[in-house]
Design an enzyme around this catalytic site. Structure first.
Site, mmCIF file in Angstrom:
data_model
loop_
_atom_site.group_PDB
_atom_site.id
_atom_site.type_symbol
_atom_site.label_atom_id
_atom_site.label_comp_id
_atom_site.label_asym_id
_atom_site.label_seq_id
_atom_site.Cartn_x
_atom_site.Cartn_y
_atom_site.Cartn_z
ATOM 1 C CE LYS A 1 -1.950 -1.254 3.910
ATOM 2 N NZ LYS A 1 -1.332 -2.582 4.112
ATOM 3 C CB THR A 2 3.611 2.326 2.273
ATOM 4 O OG1 THR A 2 2.802 1.909 3.368
ATOM 5 C CG2 THR A 2 4.317 3.612 2.627
ATOM 6 C CB ALA B 1 3.697 -0.670 -5.787
ATOM 7 C CG HIS C 1 -8.285 -1.748 8.359
ATOM 8 N ND1 HIS C 1 -8.088 -1.891 7.017
ATOM 9 C CD2 HIS C 1 -8.488 -2.986 8.843
ATOM 10 C CE1 HIS C 1 -8.175 -3.171 6.712
ATOM 11 N NE2 HIS C 1 -8.404 -3.845 7.796
ATOM 12 C CB THR D 1 0.866 17.187 -6.070
ATOM 13 O OG1 THR D 1 2.183 17.293 -5.526
ATOM 14 C CG2 THR D 1 0.895 17.518 -7.541
HETATM 15 P P1 GDP Z 1 2.200 -1.981 3.188
HETATM 16 O O1 GDP Z 1 2.397 -2.555 4.547
HETATM 17 O O2 GDP Z 1 1.002 -2.594 2.507
HETATM 18 O O3 GDP Z 1 2.169 -0.497 3.142
HETATM 19 O O4 GDP Z 1 3.432 -2.499 2.291
HETATM 20 P P2 GDP Z 1 4.736 -1.716 1.812
HETATM 21 O O5 GDP Z 1 4.423 -0.758 0.743
HETATM 22 O O6 GDP Z 1 5.473 -1.235 3.004
HETATM 23 O O7 GDP Z 1 5.531 -2.913 1.112
HETATM 24 C C1 GDP Z 1 5.982 -4.037 1.828
HETATM 25 C C2 GDP Z 1 7.209 -4.608 1.171
HETATM 26 O O8 GDP Z 1 6.903 -5.063 -0.139
HETATM 27 C C3 GDP Z 1 8.335 -3.580 1.015
HETATM 28 O O9 GDP Z 1 9.562 -4.222 1.234
HETATM 29 C C4 GDP Z 1 8.204 -3.133 -0.443
HETATM 30 O O10 GDP Z 1 9.421 -2.709 -0.990
HETATM 31 C C5 GDP Z 1 7.721 -4.434 -1.098
HETATM 32 N N1 GDP Z 1 6.923 -4.161 -2.303
HETATM 33 C C6 GDP Z 1 5.859 -3.345 -2.418
HETATM 34 N N2 GDP Z 1 5.385 -3.363 -3.680
HETATM 35 C C7 GDP Z 1 6.167 -4.198 -4.369
HETATM 36 C C8 GDP Z 1 6.193 -4.655 -5.742
HETATM 37 O O11 GDP Z 1 5.390 -4.278 -6.586
HETATM 38 N N3 GDP Z 1 7.159 -5.557 -6.076
HETATM 39 C C9 GDP Z 1 8.067 -6.007 -5.177
HETATM 40 N N4 GDP Z 1 8.970 -6.889 -5.602
HETATM 41 N N5 GDP Z 1 8.074 -5.612 -3.902
HETATM 42 C C10 GDP Z 1 7.146 -4.726 -3.499
#
Ligand code: GDP
Length: 462
Positions: free
Chosen positions: A24-25, A206, A87, A45
């Site tokens: 998500k982040t 992402a 959430h 923005t």
């Molecule tokens: P959140 O907890 O849903 O906000 O997840 P994060 O955005 O913090 O992502 C969790 C982990 O997954 C991090 O280490 C990111 O770098 C990795 N990640 C997120 N999106 C992708 C993606 O599209 N591809 C890959 N390979 N890793 C991703």
């Protein structure tokens, strides 16, 4: 802009939800990065608690996708994304009978599929009737994936081996199956015939950015096709929600507000819910983030503005905000003679969430009005009766309430607490009275732990 009444179509308010670590982040960072890199000079923005992808950027994004979205004209001024995913802040976007969020992106890791918080998010979106698309994230992790970030997704797919395509298809099929189990028909976005009935699944990364343009273009199209009426607003007194209550150095307590209707001006009289009673006060200052390049030149992170137009996120500085509650409605009172109507309206709205009844049921406590509502809804879903619902730390009084119930209905003589502390004197009394307190900052953990405990209790009874 003139002060005479006028109408405009506002940005839709979009939230990103999904299980922890599903991306998500990273997705929000990617979207923000795209907006900053491709905006026109002078376009802002960054708002408070939210970011906007302006129409100019949406146009640039849509151009290379013309082949796939031939009818897409950009008619909205942009998309507004709530900056913090998950959430917690979603709960604070509450509006009586729904949510201020117009649309959601449900992020699902293609490799992991549905997880508990995915299901929780779906339940919340269903309850709040918020339409959503699914971003099937991390496609770059599929075996053999060859990243081609700058090509439209459907061309990227053609670059992959048949085996890789098959794996992707199977993963998407699995996500569609999970959605079906929750009552939704779903398809990969380019195969959807009727977007009213079918949830679109957009494969994305992402990390590399693949599919993100398609995601933004598709959401723009859906919003324009299905919600244009809902997005019409005019220069009337502002309506919003309190996203967060924050201490700011030099400013004291401030509130971050998402304005979804009308105009908010300096000196406007407004009402919000408070911890003990509604708060009525006047806007002292409206604060927006300073553009990044300005930060080095000026003190402070914020700059003052005279007025803001929906949809936007703004920090409001005003006297008497110490009592403010996140998740509260925010209404500008157009005319002081109508103060009583507004007081009544806010009190009624709040008493739906904060109440005490004499019947047997659990005690629930939460940190914000929004999370209290989310916890209450979870109780309804699980058919757990509630005796007392309130915001704030767990107090001695809460333990007394639970211990009264414990005598006649042991399984309900408990406290379920979301994201709040157990005060020392409450902890002491709870230990003495044998009142269990279930605490977590994840709702499904609270419910799981409680359910496990009830099961053990029943087994002991037999
Ligand atoms: P959140 O907890 O849903 O906000 O997840 P994060 O955005 O913090 O992502 C969790 C982990 O997954 C991090 O280490 C990111 O770098 C990795 N990640 C997120 N999106 C992708 C993606 O599209 N591809 C890959 N390979 N890793 C991703």
């Amino acid at each position: 802009m003139s002060s005479t009444s006028r109408e405009w179509i506002r940005q839709p308010i979009i939230v990103v939800m999904g299980h922890v670590d599903h991306g998500k982040t990273t997705l929000l960072d990617k979207i923000r990065g795209t907006a900053v890199a491709r905006k026109e000079p002078g376009e802002i923005t960054q708002h408070v608690g939210a970011s906007i992808v302006p129409a100019s950027v949406l146009k640039k994004i849509a151009e290379p996708l013309r082949k796939y979205f031939p009818k897409l004209q950009i008619e909205i001024p942009g998309l507004l994304f709530i900056d913090t995913p998950g959430h917690e802040l979603f709960a604070n976007l509450r509006k009586r009978g729904g949510s201020v969020a117009d649309m959601a992106i449900l992020v699902v890791d293609v490799m992991e599929g549905f997880q508990p918080q995915t299901v929780e998010a779906i339940n919340i979106l269903k309850e709040k009737k918020v339409p959503f698309v699914v971003a099937a994230n991390k496609i770059d992790r599929i075996e053999g994936w060859k990243p081609t970030p700058d090509a439209p997704f459907l061309e990227t797919i053609r670059n992959q081996s048949q085996r890789t395509i098959n794996i992707l298809e199977e993963k998407i099929y699995r996500i569609a199956g999970e959605l079906y189990n929750h009552g939704f028909e779903a398809e990969r976005f380019d195969r959807v015939r009727d977007f009213r009935r079918t949830v679109a699944i957009i494969p994305i990364s992402a990390k590399t950015g693949e599919g993100v343009s398609e995601l933004l273009a598709l959401m723009t199209g859906l919003v324009q096709q299905f919600m244009k009426k809902k997005l019409v607003t005019s220069s009337e007194p502002a309506k919003g929600v309190v996203l967060e209550v924050k201490e700011e150095p030099g400013l004291g307590t401030t509130i971050d507000v998402i304005i979804y209707e009308g105009v908010l001006k300096k000196n406007d009289l407004f009402i919000i819910a408070g911890k003990s009673k509604p708060v009525v006060t006047r806007v002292r200052a409206l604060l927006m983030p300073r553009p990044l390049q300005d930060m080095r030149m000026h003190e402070g992170r914020f700059t003052q503005v005279e007025e803001v137009y929906a949809a936007t996120g703004v920090k409001v500085s005003a006297p008497d905000l110490d009592d403010a509650l996140a998740g509260s409605p925010f209404y500008v009172i157009p005319d002081e003679t109508r103060l009583q109507d507004y007081l009544k309206m806010v009190s009624e709205e709040v008493s739906e969430l904060r109440f005490k009844v004499e019947s047997d049921g659990v005690v629930i406590k939460a940190d914000t009005l929004g999370s209290l509502e989310a916890l209450l809804e979870a109780m309804r879903r699980e058919k757990i009766p509630v005796r007392l619902a309130d915001v704030g730390n767990v107090s001695r009084n809460d333990v007394i309430e639970a211990s009264v119930v414990k005598k006649s209905k042991p399984e309900y003589g408990v406290i379920l607490a979301f994201n709040v502390k157990l005060l020392p004197e409450a902890e002491e009394l709870a230990a003495r009275e044998g009142v269990k307190v279930f605490q977590s900052n994840i709702i499904y953990h609270i419910i799981e732990e409680y359910a496990k405990w009830v099961k053990e209790l029943r087994e002991k009874e037999v």
